[in-house]
Design a protein around this motif. Sequence first.
Motif, short mmCIF file in Angstrom:
data_model
loop_
_atom_site.label_atom_id
_atom_site.label_comp_id
_atom_site.label_asym_id
_atom_site.label_seq_id
_atom_site.Cartn_x
_atom_site.Cartn_y
_atom_site.Cartn_z
N VAL A 90 0.88 -1.38 -0.14
CA VAL A 90 -0.61 0.40 0.07
C VAL A 90 0.79 1.41 -0.15
O VAL A 90 1.98 1.33 0.64
CB VAL A 90 -0.79 -0.09 1.29
N GLU A 119 -1.12 6.33 1.48
CA GLU A 119 -2.75 6.86 2.31
C GLU A 119 -3.42 5.61 2.55
O GLU A 119 -3.58 5.21 2.87
CB GLU A 119 -2.96 7.43 0.95
N ARG A 133 -2.96 3.15 0.38
CA ARG A 133 -4.75 2.50 -0.79
C ARG A 133 -3.95 1.06 -1.30
O ARG A 133 -1.97 1.30 -1.51
CB ARG A 133 -4.74 3.66 -2.04
N GLU A 165 0.52 -3.82 3.93
CA GLU A 165 -0.94 -3.77 4.38
C GLU A 165 -1.09 -4.03 5.89
O GLU A 165 -0.99 -4.97 6.13
CB GLU A 165 -1.95 -4.40 3.39
N ASN A 224 -3.05 -6.08 -8.28
CA ASN A 224 -2.84 -5.30 -7.12
C ASN A 224 -1.21 -5.68 -6.79
O ASN A 224 -1.56 -7.26 -7.08
CB ASN A 224 -3.23 -5.38 -6.05
#
Lengths: 315, 230
Positions: free
Chosen positions: A178, A181, A183, A201, A290
Motif C-alpha cells: 500500500v 495513504e 491505498r 498493508e 494489485n
Amino acid sequence: VTRLKDWFAGVLIFAAAFTGRQPEPDRSRIVARGTPQRRAESLLLALLVGATLAALAFVVVFAVDSVGHRTQWLGAALGLALAFLAAACLVLARRLVVTEELVQPYPAREHPEAQRELAQIVVEGGSRFTRKRLVLLAGGGALGALGLAALTPLLSLGPALDPEELTKTPWFRGRRLVDEEGRPLAADAVEAGSFYTAYPEGADRELIGSPVVVVRIRAGVVAYSKICTHAGCAISLYRKPTFPDVQPGPALVCPCHYSTFDPAQDGKVLFGPAGRPLPRLPLETDRAGNLRAAGNFNGPVGPSWWGVRNRKAST
Amino acid sequence: VRAVLTSVLVLALAGPACAANGKSLFDAGCSRCHGSLGQGLPQKGPSLRDAGALGADFYLRTGYMPLAGSHDQPARARVLYDEHQLRALVGYVASLGHGPAIPAPHWRTASVAAGRQLFADNCAGCHQIVARGGVVTGARVPPLDEATPRQIAQAVRIGPYLMPRFSRKQLTPAQVDDLIAYVQYAKQPDNAGGAGIGQLGPWPEGMVTWLVAAVVLVALCCLFGRRARA
C-alpha cells in the motif's frame, strides 16, 4: 641535590615559623605538610559523587527505551558528568594539592635517588587530605562510572549473536503493498522513470523491515527494501536515464553516503560503502492487478550489523 | 483547460507561417541527434515524439539544448534562440506528436509549508532541502536558484537527465504549485538564526559552531592558566 635539600629545609623552617603551626618541621619531608581543608575536601567528594551519579544516569537513560527526549537527556547526563569531573579537578588543583614552585634542574632519569624524591613530592603534595581512601574511592567511582557510560553505546552495535532476528519482517506471501495513504498499489500504476514507496498493508510502518521502494525497470516491476544496507538511511534517490543509450543505467541511491544499487541486478552494489546488496522483495500480482509480496526479503534488512554481511539468503 | 488554452495559444502564436521556420530551425540545430523527423537516433539522441511543448520549452529555455555531445549532462547555459525562434521551435516539436502542453503553475497562492514537506519527501534527497543542488552517483544535481516556476513544473514531469519523473498521480498540479512556492521561498529564505552561511546546510554551520566553541575553550584555558603566570 644536597644544596636543594638545604634550600627546601630553609623554606620549610620559614613556612613553619610563619604559620607557627609546625614548631618542629619534619626533616625527612620535601613538601610542607599542608593544612587540612575539610570543606574543600567535602566539596571534592560531592562533585565526584555527582559525576558518578550523572554517568550512571547516562547508562540508565540509554537502557530505558521509553524516556522522552532521550537524546537530550543522554547529552545532558554525559555533559553534567564531565562538568562535575572538571569542577572536581579544579577544586583538587586549586584548593587541595599543596603547591610550591621549585626551580631546579630536572634530575637525570637513571638517578634512583632523584626519582624517589620526585615520588615523595607527589605523595606529600596530597598531605592536606584527611580522608584519603574515601577520596580515592570516590575518584575511582567517578572514573569507573564514566568509563561504563562511554562503553554503553556499544550495545547499539546490534544483535551480534542472533542475526536471525533481523530476517523477521512484516512481509509474507500475499500481503498487499500500500502507498502512503494506505491505498493498494496497482502494478499498472507503477510508471517507468518514477519511484514509489510502499508499505505492508496493516503493519507498523516504523519497523525497519516495512518500507520498500518500487520501480519499473525493463524486466518489470521490482521492489527493494528502502533501508540502505550500509548505515540504515532511507533510499530516497532514484536515478533513471532519460536516454538509456548513452546515460548511466537506473539505480537506487542512498543520499547519506551515495551507496548505489542496481535494481536490474538483484540490488547489486554499484558504488559506495554498502557491503551487501539491497534485499529484494519478491512480488506477485493478484486478480485485481494489485501488487502483493510473494514472500519475505531475500536477505536481512537494514544496516550490516555484525555477522549479517556474509549470511546466506533466507528464502 | 488552462493547459489546453496555453497550447492553443502557443500554436496560434507559432502559426502556420512559423511552422516552416520551426522546421528549418529544427533541421539546423536538432536533427543531427534527434533525427530529421524527431524520431531519435541510436547512441545520439532520444525521440521527441512525446516530448511535447512542455519538453521543448523546458530544454530550450534552460539552455540545456542544444547539447555539445550526446554523453554530456545537460547544464544551464545561454539560450541560443530569440523569443520568436523559441516559439517556432517549441511549436514544431509539439507538432511532432501528442506530448504534454506547457504547464501554467499558480504558485503564488500555494502553501510554502506543504511545499516544504513535499520537497523534503521527493526532492531534497538530491537537491538538498535548501534547493542548492549537490551530486548523485554519475551526475551533478543542479541548484534551483535560477529555475523559474514554469521550469520547476516542467522538470517535475520530465525528469531531465537522471532525475526521476513524477506523474500527475504522484504529484498533483496543486502539489506542484506548493513545491514551486517552497522553491521560490528557498531562493531567498528567512534566515531565522542570523547569517545563512550560503545556505549550504549543516557542514558549514557545524564548522562555525566549532570555531566559536574553540575560541571559548581557548579563552577558558587562558583564564585558568592565568594564576600560573602571576
